[in-house]
Design a protein around this motif. Structure first.
Motif, PDB file in Angstrom:
ATOM      1  N   SER A 195      27.936 -48.292  46.177  1.00  0.00           N
ATOM      2  CA  SER A 195      28.234 -46.969  45.616  1.00  0.00           C
ATOM      3  C   SER A 195      27.476 -45.896  46.396  1.00  0.00           C
ATOM      4  O   SER A 195      26.490 -46.174  47.065  1.00  0.00           O
ATOM      5  CB  SER A 195      27.831 -46.918  44.142  1.00  0.00           C
ATOM      6  OG  SER A 195      26.423 -46.859  44.039  1.00  0.00           O
ATOM      7  N   TYR A 196      27.968 -44.650  46.278  1.00  0.00           N
ATOM      8  CA  TYR A 196      27.285 -43.537  46.966  1.00  0.00           C
ATOM      9  C   TYR A 196      25.813 -43.475  46.573  1.00  0.00           C
ATOM     10  O   TYR A 196      24.944 -43.292  47.425  1.00  0.00           O
ATOM     11  CB  TYR A 196      27.934 -42.201  46.576  1.00  0.00           C
ATOM     12  CG  TYR A 196      29.343 -42.008  47.062  1.00  0.00           C
ATOM     13  CD1 TYR A 196      29.641 -42.062  48.426  1.00  0.00           C
ATOM     14  CD2 TYR A 196      30.374 -41.730  46.170  1.00  0.00           C
ATOM     15  CE1 TYR A 196      30.941 -41.861  48.876  1.00  0.00           C
ATOM     16  CE2 TYR A 196      31.671 -41.520  46.615  1.00  0.00           C
ATOM     17  CZ  TYR A 196      31.952 -41.593  47.959  1.00  0.00           C
ATOM     18  OH  TYR A 196      33.227 -41.396  48.396  1.00  0.00           O
ATOM     19  N   ASP A 197      25.543 -43.628  45.256  1.00  0.00           N
ATOM     20  CA  ASP A 197      24.159 -43.491  44.796  1.00  0.00           C
ATOM     21  C   ASP A 197      23.259 -44.575  45.382  1.00  0.00           C
ATOM     22  O   ASP A 197      22.124 -44.312  45.776  1.00  0.00           O
ATOM     23  CB  ASP A 197      24.094 -43.558  43.260  1.00  0.00           C
ATOM     24  CG  ASP A 197      24.544 -42.244  42.648  1.00  0.00           C
ATOM     25  OD1 ASP A 197      24.404 -41.210  43.321  1.00  0.00           O
ATOM     26  OD2 ASP A 197      25.063 -42.261  41.517  1.00  0.00           O
ATOM     27  N   MET A 215      25.166 -38.956  52.699  1.00  0.00           N
ATOM     28  CA  MET A 215      25.636 -39.605  51.466  1.00  0.00           C
ATOM     29  C   MET A 215      25.767 -38.597  50.324  1.00  0.00           C
ATOM     30  O   MET A 215      26.622 -38.723  49.464  1.00  0.00           O
ATOM     31  CB  MET A 215      24.671 -40.722  51.061  1.00  0.00           C
ATOM     32  CG  MET A 215      24.830 -41.964  51.878  1.00  0.00           C
ATOM     33  SD  MET A 215      26.505 -42.646  51.712  1.00  0.00           S
ATOM     34  CE  MET A 215      27.289 -42.032  53.154  1.00  0.00           C
ATOM     35  N   GLU A 216      24.891 -37.579  50.332  1.00  0.00           N
ATOM     36  CA  GLU A 216      24.997 -36.540  49.297  1.00  0.00           C
ATOM     37  C   GLU A 216      26.326 -35.814  49.440  1.00  0.00           C
ATOM     38  O   GLU A 216      27.027 -35.563  48.464  1.00  0.00           O
ATOM     39  CB  GLU A 216      23.843 -35.539  49.415  1.00  0.00           C
ATOM     40  CG  GLU A 216      22.518 -36.138  49.008  1.00  0.00           C
ATOM     41  CD  GLU A 216      21.339 -35.223  49.303  1.00  0.00           C
ATOM     42  OE1 GLU A 216      21.548 -34.025  49.593  1.00  0.00           O
ATOM     43  OE2 GLU A 216      20.205 -35.713  49.259  1.00  0.00           O
ATOM     44  N   LYS A 219      29.296 -38.085  48.490  1.00  0.00           N
ATOM     45  CA  LYS A 219      29.401 -38.243  47.032  1.00  0.00           C
ATOM     46  C   LYS A 219      29.993 -36.979  46.407  1.00  0.00           C
ATOM     47  O   LYS A 219      30.910 -37.051  45.586  1.00  0.00           O
ATOM     48  CB  LYS A 219      28.014 -38.510  46.452  1.00  0.00           C
ATOM     49  CG  LYS A 219      28.082 -38.745  44.964  1.00  0.00           C
ATOM     50  CD  LYS A 219      26.740 -38.855  44.309  1.00  0.00           C
ATOM     51  CE  LYS A 219      26.960 -38.957  42.796  1.00  0.00           C
ATOM     52  NZ  LYS A 219      25.735 -38.892  42.046  1.00  0.00           N
ATOM     53  N   LYS A 220      29.486 -35.840  46.843  1.00  0.00           N
ATOM     54  CA  LYS A 220      29.944 -34.571  46.262  1.00  0.00           C
ATOM     55  C   LYS A 220      31.458 -34.417  46.396  1.00  0.00           C
ATOM     56  O   LYS A 220      32.124 -33.939  45.507  1.00  0.00           O
ATOM     57  CB  LYS A 220      29.201 -33.436  46.969  1.00  0.00           C
ATOM     58  CG  LYS A 220      29.483 -32.077  46.409  1.00  0.00           C
ATOM     59  CD  LYS A 220      28.454 -31.069  46.877  1.00  0.00           C
ATOM     60  CE  LYS A 220      28.875 -29.674  46.485  1.00  0.00           C
ATOM     61  NZ  LYS A 220      28.120 -28.665  47.209  1.00  0.00           N
ATOM     62  N   SER A 222      33.584 -36.997  47.200  1.00  0.00           N
ATOM     63  CA  SER A 222      34.252 -38.304  47.013  1.00  0.00           C
ATOM     64  C   SER A 222      35.040 -38.754  48.238  1.00  0.00           C
ATOM     65  O   SER A 222      36.162 -39.237  48.116  1.00  0.00           O
ATOM     66  CB  SER A 222      35.223 -38.251  45.826  1.00  0.00           C
ATOM     67  OG  SER A 222      34.545 -37.960  44.674  1.00  0.00           O
ATOM     68  N   SER A 240      31.763 -45.986  48.257  1.00  0.00           N
ATOM     69  CA  SER A 240      32.713 -45.247  47.423  1.00  0.00           C
ATOM     70  C   SER A 240      32.118 -44.942  46.062  1.00  0.00           C
ATOM     71  O   SER A 240      30.969 -45.281  45.788  1.00  0.00           O
ATOM     72  CB  SER A 240      33.978 -46.077  47.248  1.00  0.00           C
ATOM     73  OG  SER A 240      33.635 -47.248  46.529  1.00  0.00           O
ATOM     74  N   LYS A 241      32.939 -44.315  45.236  1.00  0.00           N
ATOM     75  CA  LYS A 241      32.521 -44.029  43.859  1.00  0.00           C
ATOM     76  C   LYS A 241      32.202 -45.330  43.146  1.00  0.00           C
ATOM     77  O   LYS A 241      32.796 -46.366  43.445  1.00  0.00           O
ATOM     78  CB  LYS A 241      33.691 -43.376  43.117  1.00  0.00           C
ATOM     79  CG  LYS A 241      33.590 -41.891  43.058  1.00  0.00           C
ATOM     80  CD  LYS A 241      34.535 -41.371  41.992  1.00  0.00           C
ATOM     81  CE  LYS A 241      35.599 -40.581  42.661  1.00  0.00           C
ATOM     82  NZ  LYS A 241      36.688 -40.058  42.053  1.00  0.00           N
ATOM     83  N   GLU A 242      31.309 -45.198  42.182  1.00  0.00           N
ATOM     84  CA  GLU A 242      30.899 -46.369  41.425  1.00  0.00           C
ATOM     85  C   GLU A 242      32.048 -46.920  40.572  1.00  0.00           C
ATOM     86  O   GLU A 242      32.764 -46.149  39.951  1.00  0.00           O
ATOM     87  CB  GLU A 242      29.787 -45.838  40.528  1.00  0.00           C
ATOM     88  CG  GLU A 242      29.047 -46.776  39.775  1.00  0.00           C
ATOM     89  CD  GLU A 242      27.925 -46.035  39.031  1.00  0.00           C
ATOM     90  OE1 GLU A 242      27.278 -45.119  39.565  1.00  0.00           O
ATOM     91  OE2 GLU A 242      27.727 -46.409  37.874  1.00  0.00           O
TER      92      GLU A 242
END
Ligand code: ADP
Ligand code: ASP
Ligand code: MG
Length: 414
Positions: A195-197, A215-216, A219-220, A222, A240-242
């Motif tokens: 995941s991005y996080d 990565m920030e 994520k912002k 997607s 990718s998104k979680e």
């Protein structure tokens, strides 16, 4: 489809590799896709340029460092564009400034403010492959800036967002994102997805494979990222998104950061407002502080320790010594032989006992923990640098990340 492909330094380390990259780009173009290529400086060029500056001065002005470092990527874009043209595909190279990558003015770690992208779109419409220099931009006053080490990843992700690309492919010298650095732990496994996080934490905590700030941005907006090898056709890792199933794995990876130092301000009077004063000064000097530890005071004073990136150590010591005098602290000491090991995973949110398990694994190796910091999805320990590799191997094994089936992994962490 519009695809952004980024090739890191090792992927273009010599002329043969540049031709190899050109062939990959040509293949994508021949499949009918529009391609924007972001490229880093050849091999270790950026390190070599920094080394060169040290031969001239120990305290280079950051504006001039940017002028120097940005030359690296200018060499690679020109060579890559030539190599692509040689394969019969029209291509054109640009610097960051030429394609309107506008940044703020914090030299050597600039933030992207906006990207016009118009020039790129025009060239894509003409059927050209557009090759853009990674790692660099330009301020509104036309000053050249760079985006921090590893910043070509950020250039690629930001361009993918600005141009509304379907995917951003990061080509590197490993086959994807692994459970830990495969150069340290040969048993490390390639992750299919992350995941991005998790990638953001792993990158901030030392996993060089992706630059944290990229990565920030990913994520912002997607934007899906595919990290893969420039030397093989194997699929790599999708960032990718979680999704719910990602939480099944408690610890996704182990990271190691070796380029860190610990600074201690000794005997700080235990009064309200002093920590605020100290850290305001440090942030005003544009220094990022990481783990902070303050000991309980029994005598009316307290020791305040924190970690910073090794390249910022000298600057930090200058600021810390000054502010220590102002707040009447006793003095400043430092330790540049530390490392930070971390375990990362979004599954930690719903599992307990991970910290205890981590400390036990380190204790079993007789490794002393100097500082601890946690977030919802990571636990980090500062330890001696000479124990770092042993610590990573032990944690990787303790959390069941060595090449094993997923079931065994789950059994081991519960
Ligand atoms: P590039 O030049 O392509 O940007 P980098 O050297 O910046 O490549 O990043 C790739 C390197 O990151 C790999 O060679 C590997 O040693 C290191 N690395 C550290 N942690 C990881 C990880 N968890 N997964 C994959 N690679 C990692
Ligand atoms: N060449 C730059 C560096 O070495 C940027 C990058 O490779 O991403 O940091
Ligand atoms: Mg990199």
């Amino acid at each position: 489809m519009l695809i952004v492909q980024k090739f890191g330094g090792s992927s273009v380390a010599n002329p043969d590799r540049i031709v190899n990259v050109a062939k990959r780009v040509a293949l994508t173009r021949r499949e009918g896709h529009r391609v924007v290529v972001v490229v880093s400086a050849l091999g270790d060029t950026t390190d070599d340029l920094i080394e060169l500056s040290r031969k001239v001065t120990r305290n280079p002005v950051e504006r001039e460092m940017d002028m120097l470092m940005a030359t690296g990527e200018q060499v690679s874009v020109a060579l890559l564009a030539m190599a692509i043209q040689e394969l019969g595909i029209p291509a054109i190279s640009f610097t960051g400034a030429q394609v309107g990558i506008v940044t703020d003015s914090s030299h050597t770690r600039a933030k992207i403010k906006n990207i016009s992208g118009q020039r790129i779109s025009e060239q894509l419409k003409r059927g050209k492959v557009v090759v853009v220099a990674g790692f660099q931009g330009m301020t509104e006053d036309h000053e050249i800036t760079t985006l921090g080490r590893g910043g070509s990843d950020l250039s690629a992700v930001a361009l993918a967002v600005a141009l509304k690309a379907q995917v951003c492919e990061i080509y590197t010298d490993v086959e994807g994102v692994y459970t830990t650095d495969p150069r340290i732990v040969p048993e490390a496994r390639k992750l299919e997805s992350v995941s991005y996080d998790e990638m953001l934490e792993m990158a901030s905590l030392g996993a060089q494979v992706m630059q944290a700030r990229s990565m920030e941005v990913a994520k912002k907006y997607s934007i899906p990222i595919h990290v893969r090898s420039s030397f093989s056709k194997q699929p790599g890792t999708i960032i990718s998104k979680e999704v719910k199933s990602m939480e099944d794995v408690v610890v996704r990876g182990v990271s190691l950061a070796k380029e860190e130092a610990k600074v201690t301000i000794c005997d700080v009077p235990d009064k309200p407002g002093l920590a605020a004063k100290i850290f305001t000064r440090i942030s005003e000097a544009n220094i990022n502080v990481d783990t902070i530890v303050q000991n309980v005071s029994k005598t009316g004073t307290t020791d305040l320790s924190f970690t910073v990136g090794l390249p910022d150590l000298n600057k930090t010591l200058t600021v810390a010594r000054k502010v220590a005098r102002e707040v009447r602290a006793k003095g400043v000491t430092y330790d540049d032989k530390i490392a930070k090991v971390s375990v990362v995973g979004i599954g930690m949110r719903s599992h307990s006992g991970i910290a205890a398990k981590m400390f036990q694994a380190l204790a079993k190796e007789s490794i002393n923990i100097e500082m601890i910091s946690t977030s919802e999805i990571k636990i980090s320990c500062v330890i001696g640098k000479n124990q770092a590799v042993r610590a990573v191997r032990a944690l990787h094994k303790a959390f069941g990340l060595n090449r094993l089936g997923r079931k065994t992994q789950l059994a081991l962490v519960r």
